[in-house]
Design an enzyme around this catalytic site. Structure first.
Site, PDB file in Angstrom:
ATOM      1  CG  HIS A   1      -0.792   3.974   4.550  1.00  0.00           C
ATOM      2  ND1 HIS A   1      -1.372   3.652   5.757  1.00  0.00           N
ATOM      3  CD2 HIS A   1      -0.336   2.793   4.039  1.00  0.00           C
ATOM      4  CE1 HIS A   1      -1.257   2.358   5.990  1.00  0.00           C
ATOM      5  NE2 HIS A   1      -0.640   1.796   4.968  1.00  0.00           N
TER       6      HIS A   1
ATOM      7  CB  CYS B   1      -0.935  -0.001   1.202  1.00  0.00           C
ATOM      8  SG  CYS B   1      -0.195  -0.582   2.710  1.00  0.00           S
TER       9      CYS B   1
HETATM   10  C1  2RA Z   1       0.934  -2.078   6.559  1.00  0.00           C
HETATM   11  N1  2RA Z   1       1.832  -1.988   4.306  1.00  0.00           N
HETATM   12  O1  2RA Z   1       0.575  -0.896   6.400  1.00  0.00           O
HETATM   13  C2  2RA Z   1       1.521  -2.873   5.418  1.00  0.00           C
HETATM   14  C3  2RA Z   1       0.586  -3.983   5.010  1.00  0.00           C
HETATM   15  N2  2RA Z   1      -0.671  -3.511   4.579  1.00  0.00           N
HETATM   16  O2  2RA Z   1       0.833  -2.689   7.630  1.00  0.00           O
END
Ligand code: 2RA
Length: 340
Positions: free
Chosen positions: A243, A130
């Site tokens: 994120h 991601c």
């Molecule tokens: C996380 N990128 O954010 C890793 C797995 N989705 O934990």
């Protein structure tokens, strides 16, 4: 005429989003099945205005099915993805298992859609991590214009990236801070996540970096350009979904911030929210449920030649996983997989 589609891991965060996005984007589905482990058998999940009852992955025969979206851990994927692929079903896998296999395409449609054509090697296509997906969407148009030499990225990753148990831990631990006697000890994470940040995602490697940081390096090189030098610091933050990334880029050629902003405004998959004033930037809570990769705080880095800084935010369950997987299927359909 549409496709017969399976969603494997339909009860998890990403699996549920895959079903939501398949319905939202009216992906051409003739038939759909939700698959999960035996202990989730019969769990109800939504597909648009329909309700599906999950079936047992262990018992499922993929023969005659066209596309299987996998959203389960690498260990289970190792068992069932080859089975689905050998039964003639194209696998689009969200785990990290196949991402680094030179024979298996790792695809972000806005960046390297043409790589989908190599799916026939193993009948498997890999979805990126991601934190990589949103970053390469933003880097690609800038790389095409001024050729990226080096990237330094710090991530601020939400707990949904770890899963539902982590979201519950953040919720309960946060409540526990205020209610005497209801303190919640760290379980999913090694330290308290409520009102805290943890500079550790996935396992530590011998050089002191973490596997999450290694993934961003390896995947950027495979998806965008193997010559790009990249260093990452991946941090878990007390955010439920979304994120965020602080990205510093050095280019081979000059690129001022106004031109960079104009390029990003025109680039596929990107929404620029960039005003040099209070609130003139995107934050994670605003990206939840959206498709876009958002870019803000675009400005030059005068400490290096041809340097640029920007802020990048996206819904990690969508562009970071489920949306990217569905977009891969859409490209597959347009380029090479005949319907029905
Ligand atoms: C996380 N990128 O954010 C890793 C797995 N989705 O934990």
């Amino acid at each position: 005429m549409g496709y017969r589609v399976a969603v494997v891991g339909a009860t998890g965060n990403v699996g549920k989003e895959m079903l939501n996005i398949l319905a939202e984007r009216e992906f051409p589905v003739d038939e759909i099945v939700a698959l999960a482990s035996r202990n989730s058998l019969g769990t109800e999940v939504s597909f648009g205005d329909k309700t599906l009852k999950t079936k047992d992955l262990a018992e499922f025969d993929f023969t005659g099915w066209d596309i299987a979206f996998f959203a389960i851990g690498s260990d289970a994927t190792k068992v069932y993805a080859p089975k689905a692929a050998s039964q003639g079903c194209v696998v689009i896998d969200n785990s990290s298992l196949y991402r680094y296999d030179p024979e298996i395409p790792l695809v972000v449609p806005e960046v390297n859609a043409e790589a989908v054509d190599n799916y026939k090697n193993k009948n498997i296509i890999a979805n990126p991590n991601c934190s990589t997906a949103q970053m390469v969407v933003a880097l690609k148009p800038l790389h095409d214009r001024a050729k990226i030499k080096r990237v330094v990225v710090s991530t601020y990753q939400s707990v949904s990236g770890t899963g539902k148990e982590a979201m519950d831990e953040l919720w309960n631990q946060t409540k526990g801070v205020f209610v005497p006697g209801q303190e919640v000890a760290p379980k999913v994470y090694p330290k308290q996540i409520a009102f805290n940040v943890i500079p550790h995602i996935d396992v530590f490697l011998d050089d002191g970096s973490t596997k999450e940081e290694w993934k961003m390096v390896a995947e950027t090189k495979k998806i965008l350009d193997k010559n790009i030098k990249l260093t990452a610091t991946c941090v878990r933050v007390p955010v439920f979904v979304g994120h965020s990334e602080s990205i510093n880029v050095e280019f081979e050629e000059p690129l001022d911030w106004q031109e960079a902003q104009a390029i990003l405004r025109e680039a596929p998959g990107i929404l620029v929210v960039d005003k040099r004033e209070a609130g003139g930037y995107i934050t994670p809570v605003e990206c939840v449920g959206e498709y876009a990769t958002y870019v803000s705080r675009i400005r030059e880095d005068s400490t290096v030649e041809n340097g640029l800084n920007f802020w990048c935010v996206s819904d990690n369950l969508r562009k970071g996983a489920a949306l990217n997987a569905v977009q891969i299927a859409e490209v597959l359909g347009k380029r090479c997989l005949k319907k029905g």
